[in-house]
Design an enzyme around this catalytic site. Structure first.
Site, PDB file in Angstrom:
ATOM      1  N   TRP A  31       0.849  -1.194   0.000  1.00 44.48           N
ATOM      2  CA  TRP A  31       0.000   0.000   0.000  1.00 44.48           C
ATOM      3  C   TRP A  31       0.891   1.253   0.000  1.00 44.48           C
ATOM      4  O   TRP A  31       1.897   1.319   0.698  1.00 44.48           O
ATOM      5  CB  TRP A  31      -0.891   0.014   1.246  1.00 44.48           C
ATOM      6  CG  TRP A  31      -2.339  -0.260   0.994  1.00 44.48           C
ATOM      7  CD1 TRP A  31      -2.947  -1.479   0.869  1.00 44.48           C
ATOM      8  CD2 TRP A  31      -3.378   0.705   0.856  1.00 44.48           C
ATOM      9  NE1 TRP A  31      -4.288  -1.328   0.670  1.00 44.48           N
ATOM     10  CE2 TRP A  31      -4.588   0.018   0.653  1.00 44.48           C
ATOM     11  CE3 TRP A  31      -3.404   2.106   0.887  1.00 44.48           C
ATOM     12  CZ2 TRP A  31      -5.798   0.658   0.475  1.00 44.48           C
ATOM     13  CZ3 TRP A  31      -4.618   2.755   0.724  1.00 44.48           C
ATOM     14  CH2 TRP A  31      -5.805   2.020   0.507  1.00 44.48           C
ATOM     15  N   SER A  65      -0.143  -2.428   5.615  1.00 42.90           N
ATOM     16  CA  SER A  65       0.504  -2.337   6.924  1.00 42.90           C
ATOM     17  C   SER A  65      -0.135  -3.269   7.947  1.00 42.90           C
ATOM     18  O   SER A  65       0.548  -3.791   8.829  1.00 42.90           O
ATOM     19  CB  SER A  65       0.452  -0.891   7.412  1.00 42.90           C
ATOM     20  OG  SER A  65       1.267  -0.071   6.597  1.00 42.90           O
ATOM     21  N   PHE A  66      -1.456  -3.487   7.792  1.00 42.55           N
ATOM     22  CA  PHE A  66      -2.134  -4.382   8.741  1.00 42.55           C
ATOM     23  C   PHE A  66      -1.506  -5.777   8.717  1.00 42.55           C
ATOM     24  O   PHE A  66      -1.493  -6.481   9.722  1.00 42.55           O
ATOM     25  CB  PHE A  66      -3.626  -4.471   8.406  1.00 42.55           C
ATOM     26  CG  PHE A  66      -4.428  -5.261   9.394  1.00 42.55           C
ATOM     27  CD1 PHE A  66      -4.694  -6.599   9.166  1.00 42.55           C
ATOM     28  CD2 PHE A  66      -4.909  -4.671  10.556  1.00 42.55           C
ATOM     29  CE1 PHE A  66      -5.435  -7.346  10.066  1.00 42.55           C
ATOM     30  CE2 PHE A  66      -5.654  -5.401  11.465  1.00 42.55           C
ATOM     31  CZ  PHE A  66      -5.915  -6.737  11.229  1.00 42.55           C
ATOM     32  N   GLU A  67      -0.959  -6.182   7.588  1.00 39.22           N
ATOM     33  CA  GLU A  67      -0.343  -7.502   7.432  1.00 39.22           C
ATOM     34  C   GLU A  67       1.135  -7.543   7.858  1.00 39.22           C
ATOM     35  O   GLU A  67       1.766  -8.592   7.836  1.00 39.22           O
ATOM     36  CB  GLU A  67      -0.450  -7.966   5.974  1.00 39.22           C
ATOM     37  CG  GLU A  67      -1.833  -8.468   5.567  1.00 39.22           C
ATOM     38  CD  GLU A  67      -2.804  -7.330   5.368  1.00 39.22           C
ATOM     39  OE1 GLU A  67      -2.402  -6.247   4.900  1.00 39.22           O
ATOM     40  OE2 GLU A  67      -3.992  -7.508   5.712  1.00 39.22           O
ATOM     41  N   SER A  89       3.273   2.581   5.030  1.00 37.39           N
ATOM     42  CA  SER A  89       2.840   3.979   4.952  1.00 37.39           C
ATOM     43  C   SER A  89       1.329   4.002   5.043  1.00 37.39           C
ATOM     44  O   SER A  89       0.649   3.482   4.135  1.00 37.39           O
ATOM     45  CB  SER A  89       3.291   4.599   3.621  1.00 37.39           C
ATOM     46  OG  SER A  89       2.635   5.843   3.406  1.00 37.39           O
ATOM     47  N   VAL A  90       0.815   4.550   6.137  1.00 38.90           N
ATOM     48  CA  VAL A  90      -0.633   4.658   6.317  1.00 38.90           C
ATOM     49  C   VAL A  90      -0.994   6.127   6.194  1.00 38.90           C
ATOM     50  O   VAL A  90      -0.419   6.969   6.895  1.00 38.90           O
ATOM     51  CB  VAL A  90      -1.070   4.102   7.686  1.00 38.90           C
ATOM     52  CG1 VAL A  90      -2.583   3.953   7.740  1.00 38.90           C
ATOM     53  CG2 VAL A  90      -0.406   2.749   7.960  1.00 38.90           C
ATOM     54  N   HIS A  97     -10.879   4.177   9.441  1.00 34.37           N
ATOM     55  CA  HIS A  97     -10.047   3.002   9.133  1.00 34.37           C
ATOM     56  C   HIS A  97      -8.571   3.270   9.437  1.00 34.37           C
ATOM     57  O   HIS A  97      -7.850   2.399   9.919  1.00 34.37           O
ATOM     58  CB  HIS A  97     -10.229   2.620   7.652  1.00 34.37           C
ATOM     59  CG  HIS A  97      -9.760   1.246   7.334  1.00 34.37           C
ATOM     60  ND1 HIS A  97      -8.814   0.993   6.366  1.00 34.37           N
ATOM     61  CD2 HIS A  97     -10.084   0.046   7.870  1.00 34.37           C
ATOM     62  CE1 HIS A  97      -8.577  -0.294   6.312  1.00 34.37           C
ATOM     63  NE2 HIS A  97      -9.333  -0.903   7.210  1.00 34.37           N
ATOM     64  N   PHE A 122       9.739  -0.612  13.935  1.00 35.65           N
ATOM     65  CA  PHE A 122       8.496  -0.003  13.453  1.00 35.65           C
ATOM     66  C   PHE A 122       8.825   1.134  12.490  1.00 35.65           C
ATOM     67  O   PHE A 122       9.002   2.282  12.901  1.00 35.65           O
ATOM     68  CB  PHE A 122       7.698   0.516  14.667  1.00 35.65           C
ATOM     69  CG  PHE A 122       6.347   1.069  14.353  1.00 35.65           C
ATOM     70  CD1 PHE A 122       6.092   2.436  14.459  1.00 35.65           C
ATOM     71  CD2 PHE A 122       5.302   0.235  13.968  1.00 35.65           C
ATOM     72  CE1 PHE A 122       4.835   2.962  14.179  1.00 35.65           C
ATOM     73  CE2 PHE A 122       4.036   0.752  13.695  1.00 35.65           C
ATOM     74  CZ  PHE A 122       3.812   2.112  13.796  1.00 35.65           C
ATOM     75  N   ARG A 136       8.894  12.515   4.724  1.00 30.66           N
ATOM     76  CA  ARG A 136       9.546  11.590   5.669  1.00 30.66           C
ATOM     77  C   ARG A 136      10.114  10.336   5.006  1.00 30.66           C
ATOM     78  O   ARG A 136      10.589   9.437   5.669  1.00 30.66           O
ATOM     79  CB  ARG A 136       8.562  11.230   6.785  1.00 30.66           C
ATOM     80  CG  ARG A 136       8.242  12.398   7.711  1.00 30.66           C
ATOM     81  CD  ARG A 136       6.903  12.234   8.410  1.00 30.66           C
ATOM     82  NE  ARG A 136       6.690  13.315   9.379  1.00 30.66           N
ATOM     83  CZ  ARG A 136       6.305  14.545   9.050  1.00 30.66           C
ATOM     84  NH1 ARG A 136       6.101  14.884   7.768  1.00 30.66           N
ATOM     85  NH2 ARG A 136       6.142  15.482   9.985  1.00 30.66           N
TER      86      ARG A 136
HETATM   87  N1  LIG Z   1      -5.389   2.492   3.775  1.00 29.73           N
HETATM   88  C1  LIG Z   1      -4.163   1.886   3.962  1.00 29.73           C
HETATM   89  C2  LIG Z   1      -4.036   0.512   4.158  1.00 29.73           C
HETATM   90  N2  LIG Z   1      -5.150  -0.280   4.172  1.00 29.73           N
HETATM   91  C3  LIG Z   1      -5.061  -1.717   3.946  1.00 29.73           C
HETATM   92  C4  LIG Z   1      -4.752  -2.498   5.229  1.00 29.73           C
HETATM   93  O1  LIG Z   1      -3.420  -2.295   5.650  1.00 29.73           O
HETATM   94  C5  LIG Z   1      -4.959  -3.996   4.980  1.00 29.73           C
HETATM   95  O2  LIG Z   1      -4.080  -4.417   3.964  1.00 29.73           O
HETATM   96  C6  LIG Z   1      -6.387  -4.294   4.559  1.00 29.73           C
HETATM   97  O3  LIG Z   1      -7.272  -3.781   5.533  1.00 29.73           O
HETATM   98  C7  LIG Z   1      -6.598  -5.816   4.422  1.00 29.73           C
HETATM   99  O4  LIG Z   1      -6.330  -6.466   5.640  1.00 29.73           O
HETATM  100  N3  LIG Z   1      -2.831  -0.045   4.369  1.00 29.73           N
HETATM  101  C8  LIG Z   1      -1.686   0.735   4.383  1.00 29.73           C
HETATM  102  O5  LIG Z   1      -0.589   0.213   4.567  1.00 29.73           O
HETATM  103  N4  LIG Z   1      -1.796   2.083   4.185  1.00 29.73           N
HETATM  104  C9  LIG Z   1      -2.991   2.691   3.985  1.00 29.73           C
HETATM  105  O6  LIG Z   1      -3.029   3.944   3.826  1.00 29.73           O
HETATM  106  C1  LIG Z   2      -5.670   4.192   6.197  1.00 31.68           C
HETATM  107  C2  LIG Z   2      -6.812   3.764   5.374  1.00 31.68           C
HETATM  108  O1  LIG Z   2      -7.300   2.654   5.473  1.00 31.68           O
HETATM  109  C3  LIG Z   2      -7.453   4.818   4.534  1.00 31.68           C
HETATM  110  O2  LIG Z   2      -6.491   5.280   3.609  1.00 31.68           O
HETATM  111  C4  LIG Z   2      -8.669   4.280   3.784  1.00 31.68           C
HETATM  112  O3  LIG Z   2      -9.315   5.408   3.253  1.00 31.68           O
HETATM  113  P1  LIG Z   2     -10.834   5.696   3.683  1.00 31.68           P
HETATM  114  O4  LIG Z   2     -10.830   5.945   5.182  1.00 31.68           O
HETATM  115  O5  LIG Z   2     -11.243   6.943   2.907  1.00 31.68           O
HETATM  116  O6  LIG Z   2     -11.636   4.478   3.306  1.00 31.68           O
END
Ligand SMILES: Nc1c(NC[C@H](O)[C@H](O)[C@H](O)CO)[nH]c(=O)[nH]c1=O
Ligand SMILES: CC(=O)[C@@H](O)COP(=O)(O)O
Length: 162
Positions: A31, A65-67, A89-90, A97, A122, A136
């Site tokens: 992501w 990142s969740f994984e 990178s989130v 979310h 991390f 960053r």
């Molecule tokens: N929105 C972002 C995500 N979302 C995906 C989750 O990390 C995960 O892969 C999904 O929910 C399936 O389990 N991930 C990031 O790394 N960065 C984001 O901005």
């Molecule tokens: C961090 C996320 O999961 C986010 O980028 C997803 O976007 P949204 O909150 O608009 O669905």
């Protein structure tokens, strides 16, 4: 100290121990790969600059990142490794979310650190905007991947004599 007051890429490699025999894992989220690719390059470049061998680096990717905690746990089971750098990178969207992903990823990586001996670094940017992430990951504030590599070296050699 806020990131804006420091340089994430600054380090003194002469103050670090010999890492030529150490094995490093890099688990990278797909992501926002324009960001995570730069974090990965920063981390890998710093490890090599500090004396790591490329043959001792293991690079895996995960969907998001969740994984990252699960990917790091899988690497711990299948590789002989001295430290892992978890790279993500989130970036905040419209919903909550962002909060769940950031919290779960941070908690999962901290749990790994406290449940076994191999340090898991991390290296996950949690930004409100894409520009903050760019700043960053090789931008005006340096590269958090470099910072993470130095942290990995220090934690992998914590308590060693050299
Ligand atoms: N929105 C972002 C995500 N979302 C995906 C989750 O990390 C995960 O892969 C999904 O929910 C399936 O389990 N991930 C990031 O790394 N960065 C984001 O901005
Ligand atoms: C961090 C996320 O999961 C986010 O980028 C997803 O976007 P949204 O909150 O608009 O669905």
């Amino acid at each position: 100290m806020a990131t804006g007051l420091t340089n994430l890429s600054a380090y003194d490699k002469d103050s670090l121990p010999d890492i030529s025999q150490l094995r490093f894992g890099l688990v990278v989220s797909e992501w926002n790969d324009s960001i995570t690719d730069n974090l990965f390059k920063g981390a890998k470049g710093a490890l090599l600059d500090c004396g790591a061998k490329e043959s001792n680096l293991t690079h895996w990717t995960v969907p998001g990142s969740f994984e990252l905690p699960a990917g790091c746990a899988k690497m711990l089971k299948s590789e002989k490794i001295d430290a892992i750098i978890a790279i993500g990178s989130v970036i905040r969207g419209e919903t909550s979310h962002f909060d769940f992903v950031c919290s779960a990823t941070a908690h999962g990586i901290m749990q790994l650190n406290t449940s076994q001996e191999v340090p898991i670094i991390f290296c996950v940017l949690t930004d409100n905007t894409l520009q903050q992430a760019k700043d960053r990951s090789g931008g005006q504030h340096g590269n958090k991947g470099v910072e993470a590599a130095i942290a990995a070296i220090k934690m992998a050699t914590l308590g060693s004599s050299n």
